[in-house]
Design a protein around this motif. Structure first.
Motif, PDB file in Angstrom:
ATOM      1  N   UNK A  54      67.987  16.562  25.066  1.00  0.00           N
ATOM      2  CA  UNK A  54      69.287  16.346  24.448  1.00  0.00           C
ATOM      3  C   UNK A  54      70.364  17.335  24.907  1.00  0.00           C
ATOM      4  N   UNK A  55      69.998  18.189  25.845  1.00  0.00           N
ATOM      5  CA  UNK A  55      71.006  19.134  26.328  1.00  0.00           C
ATOM      6  C   UNK A  55      71.531  20.044  25.244  1.00  0.00           C
ATOM      7  N   UNK A  56      70.667  20.552  24.404  1.00  0.00           N
ATOM      8  CA  UNK A  56      71.090  21.471  23.332  1.00  0.00           C
ATOM      9  C   UNK A  56      71.873  22.616  23.952  1.00  0.00           C
ATOM     10  N   UNK A  85      54.545  19.108  28.075  1.00  0.00           N
ATOM     11  CA  UNK A  85      54.466  20.026  26.944  1.00  0.00           C
ATOM     12  C   UNK A  85      53.135  19.807  26.228  1.00  0.00           C
ATOM     13  N   UNK A  86      52.722  20.795  25.458  1.00  0.00           N
ATOM     14  CA  UNK A  86      51.463  20.725  24.715  1.00  0.00           C
ATOM     15  C   UNK A  86      51.732  20.964  23.235  1.00  0.00           C
ATOM     16  N   UNK A  87      50.818  20.418  22.414  1.00  0.00           N
ATOM     17  CA  UNK A  87      50.938  20.615  20.968  1.00  0.00           C
ATOM     18  C   UNK A  87      50.922  22.104  20.638  1.00  0.00           C
ATOM     19  N   UNK A  88      51.816  22.510  19.733  1.00  0.00           N
ATOM     20  CA  UNK A  88      51.901  23.904  19.318  1.00  0.00           C
ATOM     21  C   UNK A  88      52.958  24.695  20.057  1.00  0.00           C
ATOM     22  N   UNK A  89      53.481  24.175  21.183  1.00  0.00           N
ATOM     23  CA  UNK A  89      54.528  24.884  21.928  1.00  0.00           C
ATOM     24  C   UNK A  89      55.869  24.781  21.188  1.00  0.00           C
ATOM     25  N   UNK A  90      56.767  25.711  21.472  1.00  0.00           N
ATOM     26  CA  UNK A  90      58.097  25.694  20.852  1.00  0.00           C
ATOM     27  C   UNK A  90      58.828  24.401  21.205  1.00  0.00           C
ATOM     28  N   UNK A  91      59.543  23.853  20.241  1.00  0.00           N
ATOM     29  CA  UNK A  91      60.261  22.596  20.451  1.00  0.00           C
ATOM     30  C   UNK A  91      61.568  22.788  21.215  1.00  0.00           C
ATOM     31  N   UNK A  92      62.084  24.023  21.263  1.00  0.00           N
ATOM     32  CA  UNK A  92      63.412  24.246  21.829  1.00  0.00           C
ATOM     33  C   UNK A  92      63.511  23.843  23.298  1.00  0.00           C
ATOM     34  N   UNK A  93      62.606  24.284  24.192  1.00  0.00           N
ATOM     35  CA  UNK A  93      62.713  23.866  25.599  1.00  0.00           C
ATOM     36  C   UNK A  93      62.654  22.354  25.771  1.00  0.00           C
ATOM     37  N   UNK A  94      61.828  21.699  24.968  1.00  0.00           N
ATOM     38  CA  UNK A  94      61.708  20.243  25.051  1.00  0.00           C
ATOM     39  C   UNK A  94      63.021  19.578  24.643  1.00  0.00           C
ATOM     40  N   UNK A  95      63.590  20.032  23.520  1.00  0.00           N
ATOM     41  CA  UNK A  95      64.828  19.442  23.033  1.00  0.00           C
ATOM     42  C   UNK A  95      66.002  19.721  23.970  1.00  0.00           C
ATOM     43  N   UNK A  96      65.987  20.881  24.622  1.00  0.00           N
ATOM     44  CA  UNK A  96      67.052  21.195  25.590  1.00  0.00           C
ATOM     45  C   UNK A  96      67.010  20.222  26.757  1.00  0.00           C
ATOM     46  N   UNK A 137      66.356  25.664  15.359  1.00  0.00           N
ATOM     47  CA  UNK A 137      65.160  24.899  15.757  1.00  0.00           C
ATOM     48  C   UNK A 137      64.038  25.781  16.280  1.00  0.00           C
ATOM     49  N   UNK A 138      64.221  27.097  16.235  1.00  0.00           N
ATOM     50  CA  UNK A 138      63.261  27.990  16.875  1.00  0.00           C
ATOM     51  C   UNK A 138      61.881  27.967  16.225  1.00  0.00           C
ATOM     52  N   UNK A 144      58.371  16.166  17.408  1.00  0.00           N
ATOM     53  CA  UNK A 144      58.741  17.485  16.890  1.00  0.00           C
ATOM     54  C   UNK A 144      58.225  17.606  15.459  1.00  0.00           C
ATOM     55  N   UNK A 145      57.471  18.670  15.225  1.00  0.00           N
ATOM     56  CA  UNK A 145      56.770  18.851  13.957  1.00  0.00           C
ATOM     57  C   UNK A 145      57.427  19.959  13.128  1.00  0.00           C
ATOM     58  N   UNK A 146      57.718  19.628  11.854  1.00  0.00           N
ATOM     59  CA  UNK A 146      58.180  20.630  10.881  1.00  0.00           C
ATOM     60  C   UNK A 146      56.994  21.018  10.009  1.00  0.00           C
ATOM     61  N   UNK A 147      56.806  22.306   9.828  1.00  0.00           N
ATOM     62  CA  UNK A 147      55.700  22.820   9.021  1.00  0.00           C
ATOM     63  C   UNK A 147      56.256  23.457   7.745  1.00  0.00           C
TER      64      UNK A 147
END
Length: 806
Positions: free
Chosen positions: A157-159, A143-154, A42-43, A90-93
């Motif tokens: 969802x406790x990734x 969180x702000x647009x463009x930031x990494x999704x990993x900290x948010x998902x952790x 997810x990085x 969460x955005x996939x590019x």
């Protein structure tokens, strides 16, 4: 066994990275097969913010989104029902790999509209199972647009990193995260948190109304219960569901999930009964109940005596240590529960599970080892979690029986380590390692007094301590040692083993196939071969193999019978193995070789006629082995006297081979009654058995290389002789007599014809070929005539035989 990194950190205060932990665990005995880190996949995903939402002009269920990726605005086509302006997801590019499908995202036109990105759901990112809409980041997660999704998902969802380790049968403590944490502490990758090992405090508000009766304390030495009332069996909190899903368990309800969690957390199986479905106020644990029980897996099982069961006043409610009953299971309507934590006999658990062909996480742990101290630790931790998640009041703790002693005091001589391992380990390091494992250690100079922890059921003696120290200290610290070069190096293989290998090759070269059978046998079939079946097996792996074998023949005949039934025709087997006559003493154990032949001597061929195997084929197999051992035929006696015919042989078609007065082998044709007992419908079965312990032991040769081969330059001579002998004269006696004449000149004697006719009443003619080795000089006709005359005189004197030429 699976667990997660954050779960491990509940017990272990560590800063070590997952890769470092995995490497260390593999080095100390817990092989890590796989590390799964969802964050790695997810990085490259980022936070996207929806700026506007419009209906797709060409599709009713699609929307056109404008999404801020932190640097620019993207046009995205999305069908999720929960899209709205201001939603952060969460955005996939382009170029991102979608974890669920492995599909590499690329821009595309959807119903005529360009889509430059993709707003993702939980399932698509493999952080959950929800696929009804896209991820909606809560407002309390900044969180702000463009930031990494990993900290948010952790945070959402406790990734967590997932470890998957291969557990060896002796390390039952590895079946809980707690046991793994202790090993890592000993290995120097952290320290056990005191709060994780502190007994949970429970506010007990009323008396436990459930009584417990244990009928067989050997089967169940300890049984503890809490009664918890006024609960709501709700959905588990997200952290609990995440951990269970990480180890492969589907969350069901809070009560079930909490018991599953404790099972993996500290290798402590628990069970919850719906208290209102329990008849009466007493639970009975016994091994004499019988009947049928529908279990939680929806299957019905038949319970027999010796199975450990739990019953209420009316019926069975659980197969103890394996699986609870369906009727007493918890549902969404459950308000009162009985929480149970117990110790059960692992052997009975294993036997019952094997018979019922049922598997469970509880059974997997109970059949190995359960920490006795976890009985109280586990039930208290579970009761506290149930109260925190489901509410309710907790009764007093009812404990029946007592905790078995599983703490051993071991006096460990420090010198043992170097004696057994070959290297030194500082005493201070030994103490640190053992304390890290949970042991209590006292330094008594040249000895350590070690008290083992209760969760290590595999530590009982001093050598166990040595194994633990070197395991943690590191096998890699043992230096490589190059053997010293010597002028001559003796073979390290025992002479007896070398001889067995040669004998195997002899039989294989003669067309027999080696088999390996059980060292167990059927006592009834063994009696047919004269076996006394002295050593009974209390718990045979197969019911018919209930004794230790005293002969190789019963199992070889069984193997041949099995293959004949499969349609195979021409079979020749042999086996080399141990046989047993008594218990404990090495002299009551012997190494034998047995062989059997059946069918044709070889397959039909254009260049030769095949024939049925006969007793001479099996006799030659046996004599070839004896020749390899170094026993010359003239030194052996083959006796067909009644006392020497093996009990399994056909009348007059069996014999024993004697060396002096000692029987070293038997051979013959199997009696029809034997064949009938094994279900064999053919008659031409011939077998032998050689008792290796009865023949002279091989002796080591003094020379370091083979002796020079000396062969005469002169061709050997062959003379055919025929003798008229009494009808009952044995051919073996004639061969011995010829050899005795001059062993230096006579190198081989072979019988090629036996004749009994009307003109030889009471007599028979035996013709044999004598091989004469000329040695260093050419023999003259006079020399040969003298040798034949000497042979003739010797046979006449000893066997009353006449040379036919005369």
């Amino acid at each position: 066994m699976k667990w997660t990194h954050n779960w491990l950190k509940d017990y272990l205060d560590t800063t070590a990275a997952p890769e470092e932990i995995a490497d260390k665990l593999t080095m100390i005995g817990l092989e890590i097969e796989e590390i799964e880190n969802p964050a790695e996949a997810l990085k490259d995903f980022i936070v996207g913010e929806i700026l506007s939402v419009e209906k797709h002009p060409n599709a009713d269920k699609l929307n056109l989104l404008k999404v801020n990726d932190g640097t620019k605005t993207l046009n995205i086509v999305c069908g999720a029902p929960n899209v709205r302006k201001g939603l952060k997801g969460i955005l996939a590019r382009p170029g991102n790999i979608i974890p669920e499908s492995g599909w590499k995202f690329a821009p595309a036109k959807i119903r005529g509209e360009e889509s430059q990105g993709m707003m993702c759901s939980c399932r698509e990112l493999k952080v959950g199972s929800d696929h009804n809409g896209i991820i909606d980041i809560p407002s309390d997660i900044k969180c702000e647009a463009g930031e990494s999704a990993v900290p948010v998902l952790e945070k959402m969802f406790g990734i967590d990193t997932i470890y998957d380790g291969e557990i060896t049968p002796n390390r039952a403590d590895y079946l809980g995260v707690r046991g793994i944490a202790y090993d890592l502490q000993s290995a120097g990758l952290g320290t056990i948190k005191k709060e994780a090992e502190t007994l949970t405090e429970i506010k007990e508000t009323f008396a436990n109304p459930i009584n417990v009766k244990i009928k067989n304390s050997d089967a169940c030495p300890m049984f503890a219960t809490y009664y918890i009332k006024g609960i709501k069996n709700c959905e588990s909190p997200q952290w609990l569901k995440d951990r269970l899903e990480a180890v492969g368990i589907n969350p069901k309800s809070a009560l079930v999930d909490i018991t599953n969690y404790i099972c993996f957390d500290m290798a402590r199986p628990l069970h919850v009964f719906d208290a209102k479905k329990i008849s009466g106020s007493e639970l009975t644990i016994s091994t004499d109940s019988t009947g049928k029980l529908k279990a939680l897996d929806d299957n019905e099982y038949e319970v027999k005596e010796n199975d450990i069961t739990i019953s209420d006043a009316e019926s069975l409610v659980s197969i103890a240590g394996i699986m609870g009953g369906y009727e007493s299971g918890c549902t969404e309507e459950t308000t009162d529960v009985i929480l149970e934590s117990a110790l059960f006999d692992p052997i009975k658990i294993r036997q019952t599970a094997a018979r019922l062909k049922v598997n469970s996480d509880a059974k997997y742990r109970f059949e190995r080892f359960i920490d006795p101290a976890s009985t109280i630790m586990g039930i208290k931790k579970a009761a506290k979690l149930i109260q925190e998640v489901c509410g309710g009041e907790i009764s007093t703790l009812n404990i029946v029986g007592k905790e078995p002693k599983n703490v051993f005091e071991i006096t460990y001589p420090i010198s043992d380590f170097k004696t057994l391992i070959g290297i030194d380990c500082p005493k201070e390091e030994m103490i640190r390692i053992l304390k890290g494992l949970g042991c209590e250690v006292s330094d008594n100079g040249n000895k350590l007094k070690v008290t083992t922890p209760s969760h290590r059921g595999d530590l009982h003696e001093a050598h166990d301590i040595t194994e633990e120290i070197i395991r943690i200290y590191g096998y890699d610290k043992i230096p490589l040692v190059t053997p010293e070069k010597k002028d001559s190096i003796s073979c390290s293989i025992p002479l007896a083993n070398k001889r067995e290998a040669k004998l195997r090759r002899v039989l294989a070269s003669r067309g027999l196939t080696e088999i390996i059978s059980w060292e167990f046998a059927n006592d009834e079939k063994g009696k047919l071969f004269g076996c006394n079946s002295n050593i009974k097996i209390n718990n045979p792996i197969i019911s018919e193999y209930n004794v230790m074998r005293e002969s190789l023949l019963p199992n070889i005949v069984s193997a041949l019978s099995h293959n004949l039934a499969k349609g195979y025709k021409n079979l020749s087997f042999f086996e080399v193995g141990e046989v047993f006559y008594g218990e404990g003493n090495p002299e009551e154990q012997s190494k034998n070789i047995a062989g059997i032949r059946s069918g044709l001597n070889f397959e039909k061929s254009w260049n030769g006629e095949s024939r049925e195997v006969n007793i001479y084929d099996i006799k030659n197999d046996l004599l070839s082995l004896l020749k390899e051992i170094g026993l010359k035929e003239e030194k052996l006696t083959i006796s067909q006297d009644e006392s020497f015919v093996p009990v399994w042989a056909h009348n007059y078609r069996g014999a024993s081979v004697l060396l002096g007065k000692k029987v070293i082998a038997t051979f013959g044709q199997l009696h029809p009654n034997m064949l009938k007992a094994f279900g064999i419908k053919r008659n031409n079965l011939f077998a032998f058995e050689l008792y290796l312990n009865e023949v002279p032991s091989p002796k080591a040769k003094k020379q370091t290389q083979k002796a020079l081969l000396k062969k005469s330059d002169l061709q050997p001579l062959y003379k055919d002789l025929a003798f008229i002998l009494d009808k009952d004269t044995k051919a073996g006696d004639l061969i011995k007599e010829v050899y005795k004449t001059d062993r230096n000149l006579i190198s081989n004697v072979n019988i090629f014809d036996v004749y009994e006719g009307e003109n030889l009443e009471g007599k028979k003619s035996i013709a044999l070929s004598v091989e004469i080795d000329q040695g260093e000089k050419t023999l003259t006709d006079k020399d040969i005539a003298l040798l034949i005359e000497t042979i003739s005189n010797s046979v006449k004197k000893t066997l009353n035989g006449e040379l036919r030429d005369k």
